[in-house]
Design an enzyme around this catalytic site. Structure first.
Site: not given
Ligand code: ADP
Ligand code: MG
Length: 385
Positions: A35-36, A122, A125-126, A170, A222
């Site tokens: 939707t974004d 998903g 984490s980034s 995000d 996509y």
């Molecule tokens: P996601 O869907 O989890 O956001 P991404 O590929 O966008 O996946 O981001 C993951 C990347 O973010 C990892 O490959 C790393 O470079 C960085 N990252 C995330 N968490 C950590 C962490 N705890 N320590 C180091 N790098 C991290």
């Molecule tokens: Mg990411």
């Protein structure tokens, strides 16, 4: 040892003194998928998995980073040409550069950080990493940048330093997240509203089942989906000039152009217009604590993503079907599709039987076990010590 203590031990070992400690979060999106870019709503919340970083200004113009999870160091200057070689460090470098580009001050610092958001599953984490450092750098330098702009710093970091052309959801969720609340965000206007969401208080749990697959199709499909949506909106616009994106259209207006656009574009737009409405319906339902209706909408989203938008896959459909069979309240693929997790709203008493069945039946069928992530809606970026 908990994550904060582990970081602190490393930090003092490496840099001597104590630093300030910041945390931020990954996110889920309850409903509102694809939707974004159609100008509609998403409905994310920050989760109890994130990044923790201990940081201290070091009186130089360099940044020294230590990743506890990778047991790796990176050291870089703050000029554009100083981009580090390590991919993980580019997230922090990008945040520094984007802060500077906005007129913020970034003094050199020492930091150690770790996280518990599964990478690439998903849960973003980034964004957790970006918003943790965006928040920390803002506070330690007294820049006074507001949370919206901190989210944009994270988004621009992905665009300009990590090669990911992501939307704002995000980083927004990670910066604005609040315990016990989901955030309905209008992706066009960036207006937002918090909705209380506390499944545990009503006898439910939120659990993700990670299929651990990612099908190749994802990025080309996509782009094709986006084009279909633009085509459908353009056709509708001929009759209704106010329609910029599908979020401005009524279901009926799509019906009017049915014969004029390819069937495929019609189905894609049908999904999007349905999904735009479902976000609103789920918000209404949650205001009445009606989790059953919210769950039913999640199933409808899954159906739409699978049959109309065609971004599901065998593994995700399998998990969705199993959830339905076991009377799980709500279940759908979360994220863009073609792999990743299903998000499930489960009654407390069904939680264990569902997880057991998902693990054993998925493994029997696909040869590997799915991963299970329990999530609780929690606070976003903040200082914790
Ligand atoms: P996601 O869907 O989890 O956001 P991404 O590929 O966008 O996946 O981001 C993951 C990347 O973010 C990892 O490959 C790393 O470079 C960085 N990252 C995330 N968490 C950590 C962490 N705890 N320590 C180091 N790098 C991290
Ligand atoms: Mg990411």
């Amino acid at each position: 040892m908990d994550i904060q203590a582990k970081i602190h031990q490393k930090f003092t070992e490496m840099y001597g003194e104590d630093g300030a400690v910041f945390a931020s979060a990954g996110r889920i999106n309850l409903i509102g998928e694809h939707t974004d870019y159609n100008g509609g709503y998403v409905f994310p919340g920050a989760i109890d998995k994130g990044i923790v970083a201990e940081i201290k200004l070091n009186g130089t113009d360099r940044v020294n980073l230590y990743s506890v999870d990778y047991d790796a160091r990176s050291s870089f200057g703050l000029e554009e040409s100083d981009k580090p070689a390590e991919a993980w460090a580019c997230y922090v470098f990008g945040v520094c550069r984007e802060t500077i580009k906005r007129g913020g001050k970034v003094a050199g610092f020492d930091a150690a950080f770790a996280g518990d958001v599964p990478l690439g599953a998903g849960l973003s984490s980034s964004a957790a990493l970006e918003s943790c450092f965006a928040f920390a750098i803002n506070e330690l330098n007294g820049n006074g940048i507001d949370k919206f702009e901190l989210a944009r710093i994270g988004q621009s970091t992905e665009h300009n330093y990590c090669g990911v052309k992501c939307g704002i959801m995000d980083q927004f969720a990670s910066c604005f997240g609040k315990a016990g609340c989901l955030i309905r965000l209008n992706c066009k206007t960036l207006e937002y509203k918090y909705f209380p969401f506390d499944p545990a208080a009503h006898g439910y749990r939120l659990v993700l089942v990670d299929s651990c697959v990612k099908h190749e199709l994802a990025s080309s499909a996509y782009n094709k989906r986006r084009l279909s949506c633009e085509n459908a909106a353009a056709a509708i616009r001929k009759n209704h000039p106010e329609v910029e994106t599908l979020s401005d259209s009524k279901r009926l207006w799509l019906e009017e152009v049915r014969g004029e656009i390819p069937e495929e574009d019609f189905l894609r737009a049908e999904y999007v217009i349905g999904e735009l409405q479902r976000v609103l319906d789920v918000c209404d339902a949650l205001e009445r604590d009606d989790f059953e209706t919210a769950g039913e909408m999640m199933y409808q989203t899954h159906f739409g993503m699978s049959k109309l938008y065609e971004v599901s896959c065998e593994e995700l459909d399998f998990l969705n079907k199993l959830a339905r069979k076991m009377d799980v309240t709500g279940s759908r693929v979360m994220g863009g599709g073609f792999g990743g997790c299903t998000i499930n709203l489960v009654k407390e008493e069904l939680y264990q039987p569902f997880i057991d069945a998902a693990k054993s039946q998925f493994e029997a069928r696909f040869g590997h076990a799915p991963k299970i992530y329990d999530v609780v809606i929690s606070d976003g970026a903040r200082r914790i010590a």
